[in-house]
Enzyme design. Structure first.
Site, PDB file in Angstrom:
ATOM      1  N   ASN A 210       0.855  -1.194   0.000  1.00 35.35           N
ATOM      2  CA  ASN A 210       0.000   0.000   0.000  1.00 35.35           C
ATOM      3  C   ASN A 210       0.889   1.241   0.000  1.00 35.35           C
ATOM      4  OD1 ASN A 210       0.551   0.841   2.859  1.00 35.35           O
ATOM      5  ND2 ASN A 210      -0.295  -1.186   3.237  1.00 35.35           N
ATOM      6  N   LYS A 288       8.874 -16.317 -11.246  1.00 34.27           N
ATOM      7  CA  LYS A 288       8.120 -15.156 -11.741  1.00 34.27           C
ATOM      8  C   LYS A 288       6.893 -15.618 -12.544  1.00 34.27           C
ATOM      9  CE  LYS A 288       8.678 -10.999 -14.438  1.00 34.27           C
ATOM     10  NZ  LYS A 288       9.456 -10.323 -15.459  1.00 34.27           N
ATOM     11  N   PRO A 304      -2.009 -12.283  10.199  1.00 30.89           N
ATOM     12  CA  PRO A 304      -2.272 -12.114  11.632  1.00 30.89           C
ATOM     13  C   PRO A 304      -2.502 -10.641  11.950  1.00 30.89           C
ATOM     14  CG  PRO A 304       0.060 -12.564  11.232  1.00 30.89           C
ATOM     15  CD  PRO A 304      -0.644 -12.737   9.922  1.00 30.89           C
TER      16      PRO A 304
HETATM   17  O1  PMT Z   1       2.976   6.174   6.590  1.00 26.84           O
HETATM   18  P1  PMT Z   1       2.293   7.477   6.249  1.00 26.84           P
HETATM   19  O2  PMT Z   1       2.324   7.750   4.766  1.00 26.84           O
HETATM   20  O3  PMT Z   1       2.786   8.624   7.053  1.00 26.84           O
HETATM   21  O4  PMT Z   1       0.735   7.277   6.592  1.00 26.84           O
HETATM   22  C1  PMT Z   1       0.370   7.019   7.929  1.00 26.84           C
HETATM   23  C2  PMT Z   1      -0.827   6.081   8.018  1.00 26.84           C
HETATM   24  C3  PMT Z   1      -2.030   6.708   7.335  1.00 26.84           C
HETATM   25  C4  PMT Z   1      -0.519   4.732   7.370  1.00 26.84           C
HETATM   26  C5  PMT Z   1      -1.097   5.882   9.540  1.00 26.84           C
HETATM   27  O5  PMT Z   1      -1.341   7.132  10.118  1.00 26.84           O
HETATM   28  C6  PMT Z   1      -2.289   4.964   9.777  1.00 26.84           C
HETATM   29  O6  PMT Z   1      -3.424   5.396   9.859  1.00 26.84           O
HETATM   30  N1  PMT Z   1      -2.030   3.637   9.930  1.00 26.84           N
HETATM   31  C7  PMT Z   1      -3.068   2.617  10.137  1.00 26.84           C
HETATM   32  C8  PMT Z   1      -3.710   2.271   8.825  1.00 26.84           C
HETATM   33  C9  PMT Z   1      -5.013   1.484   8.979  1.00 26.84           C
HETATM   34  O7  PMT Z   1      -6.054   1.967   8.693  1.00 26.84           O
HETATM   35  O8  PMT Z   1      -4.872   0.356   9.550  1.00 26.84           O
HETATM   36  P2  PMT Z   1      -6.057  -0.727   9.725  1.00 26.84           P
HETATM   37  O9  PMT Z   1      -7.388  -0.128   9.817  1.00 26.84           O
HETATM   38  O10 PMT Z   1      -5.839  -1.751   8.709  1.00 26.84           O
HETATM   39  O11 PMT Z   1      -5.677  -1.318  11.123  1.00 26.84           O
HETATM   40  C10 PMT Z   1      -6.060  -0.765  12.369  1.00 26.84           C
HETATM   41  C11 PMT Z   1      -4.930  -0.938  13.360  1.00 26.84           C
HETATM   42  O12 PMT Z   1      -4.552  -2.323  13.449  1.00 26.84           O
HETATM   43  C12 PMT Z   1      -3.664  -0.207  12.954  1.00 26.84           C
HETATM   44  O13 PMT Z   1      -3.095   0.283  14.125  1.00 26.84           O
HETATM   45  C13 PMT Z   1      -2.788  -1.281  12.315  1.00 26.84           C
HETATM   46  O14 PMT Z   1      -1.418  -1.007  12.485  1.00 26.84           O
HETATM   47  C14 PMT Z   1      -3.194  -2.528  13.103  1.00 26.84           C
HETATM   48  N2  PMT Z   1      -3.120  -3.767  12.303  1.00 26.84           N
HETATM   49  C15 PMT Z   1      -3.887  -3.943  11.215  1.00 26.84           C
HETATM   50  C16 PMT Z   1      -3.841  -5.133  10.492  1.00 26.84           C
HETATM   51  C17 PMT Z   1      -2.957  -6.152  10.917  1.00 26.84           C
HETATM   52  N3  PMT Z   1      -2.863  -7.279  10.260  1.00 26.84           N
HETATM   53  N4  PMT Z   1      -2.195  -5.943  12.000  1.00 26.84           N
HETATM   54  C18 PMT Z   1      -2.264  -4.788  12.696  1.00 26.84           C
HETATM   55  O15 PMT Z   1      -1.550  -4.631  13.687  1.00 26.84           O
END
Ligand code: PMT
Length: 394
Positions: A210, A288, A304
């Protein structure tokens, strides 16, 4: 950024070739909002003219203990009264020896003795002078006296030799000064953070990923380190420099990120800023994948959830999540906070995609929502640190 707004900094310059770098340093400290009073040793004036610093800072430059333009004739006292810090850059072996032994035979060494504010010293000298037991003894004495030693770095030296003794770059020194002056809200705490995207392999040369740049997570790691925490940053594939004082572990996939986070435990605080891929290709190809078919179907399996796993542990640290949403921020972020049982989640609106220098965030905790003014990522990171510190000390 006006990180030093309203502060007055005394920049001491001693007689070494790295004095030319102090010109840029004076400019950067001024750009950060501080008034910069430059004090030079007589030897330093052989390398850079006082007028250079005067032009850069817009303030008089001080050299002599015997200045008569100070009404009370006490420049060494007046200059440090009300100063936020004294930074000596470059600091020669000779000046470090003077400081270690409390000599006060010129303006700069006298004001170092007369100060109440913090003293930061950036050594710059030939590698053998730096390695000499006398210098090392003097530096150890200064550390013991509460002086912060910045660097030196290793690399090519003015004398043509390679080794330790190069003064840190002006930007690094300015950042270190700013960091030193931040309140130590997380002193004694351990923080583990994740940042950036993950790469989920499709074949040996392709990945699912992403647009996360890692900037928000790196800014938060820097803000935690500035606040006095011991910081481990587990970083996905990004091209960003490691913030000073932060231990960095580079990973690629969500699985590697999970393993690195688990290995970094125990911690007091876990901040999950990474945009971890929710899914990965079920069976990455060994070779590939060749172009041919009109359609290609990928089978994905769930990764996970690192944050949910850490938050569910019996010895869970204070867990902080992030939620990037393009709409319904409050509803979606709060739903994630509850689902993962987090005390705090940081919601950000990402209508323009990821990777920018600024952000617009709202904090969601048990007490409700706390919108912050839009700003650059470091300013927001410091505000998040203040909120985390309040929670952890409550
Ligand atoms: O890196 P930048 O360009 O500065 O941008 C920052 C950001 C937008 C990426 C950051 O500020 C941000 O919002 N990160 C979380 C992105 C997100 O929406 O994550 P999520 O909704 O998929 O997950 C929610 C939370 O669970 C997050 O804290 C994520 O780190 C965590 N997670 C999610 C999926 C996973 N498999 N493991 C996790 O730990």
């Amino acid at each position: 950024m006006n990180d030093l707004q309203g502060r007055r900094i005394v920049l001491g310059v001693t007689g070494g070739i790295a004095a030319y770098k102090a010109c840029e340093l004076a400019r950067l400290i001024g750009k950060a909002g501080a008034d910069v009073d430059v004090v030079m040793t007589e030897a330093a004036t052989h390398f850079v003219a006082p007028l250079t610093f005067q032009a850069l800072t817009g303030r008089p430059v001080h050299v002599s203990l015997w200045e008569t333009d100070q009404a009370n004739g006490m420049a060494h006292i007046d200059l440090v009264r009300g100063a936020a810090a004294v930074l000596i850059a470059p600091a020669t072996a000779d000046f470090i020896a003077k400081l270690a032994h409390g000599f006060a035979d010129d303006l700069l060494s006298s004001l170092c003795l007369a100060r109440e504010c913090p003293l930061l010293v950036a050594p710059a000298m030939n590698r053998q002078m730096w390695a000499h037991p006398a210098t090392q003894r003097n530096v150890a004495q200064l550390r013991n006296d509460g002086v912060e030693i910045l660097g030196p770095a290793s690399g090519e030296q003015a004398c043509g030799e390679m080794g330790e003794g190069r003064m840190l770059e002006a930007e690094e020194l300015c950042d270190a000064l700013i960091a030193h002056l931040q309140p130590k809200l997380l002193a004694g705490k351990r923080v583990v953070l994740t940042a950036g995207p993950t790469h989920e392999p499709l074949d040996p040369v392709r990945v699912l990923t992403n647009m996360s740049s890692g900037k928000m997570g790196f800014a938060l790691a820097r803000a935690c380190a500035e606040a006095g925490a011991s910081v481990t940053l587990v970083a996905g594939p990004v091209c960003l420099p490691t913030p000073a004082g932060v231990t960095r572990i580079d990973v690629r996939s969500a699985f590697e990120m999970r393993d690195a986070v688990l290995a970094a435990l125990p911690t007091d605080i876990f901040v999950s800023v990474a945009a971890v891929a929710d899914y990965r290709p079920a069976a990455p190809a060994t070779h590939k994948i060749k172009k041919g078919a009109e359609r290609l179907t990928l089978e994905l399996v769930a990764n996970p959830d690192i944050l949910a796993e850490i938050a569910a542990r019996p010895d869970a640290p204070l867990c902080v999540g992030f939620a990037a949403e393009s709409q319904n921020l409050a509803e979606y972020a709060e739903a994630k906070r509850r689902a993962k049982k987090l005390p705090l989640i940081v919601g950000n609106l990402v209508q323009d995609g990821l990777g920018g220098e600024t952000n617009q965030i709202t904090l969601f905790d048990a007490a409700g929502s706390h919108p912050l003014p839009a700003g650059d990522k470091l300013t927001l990171a410091r505000a998040i640190v203040r909120h985390i510190a309040e929670m952890i000390h409550a």
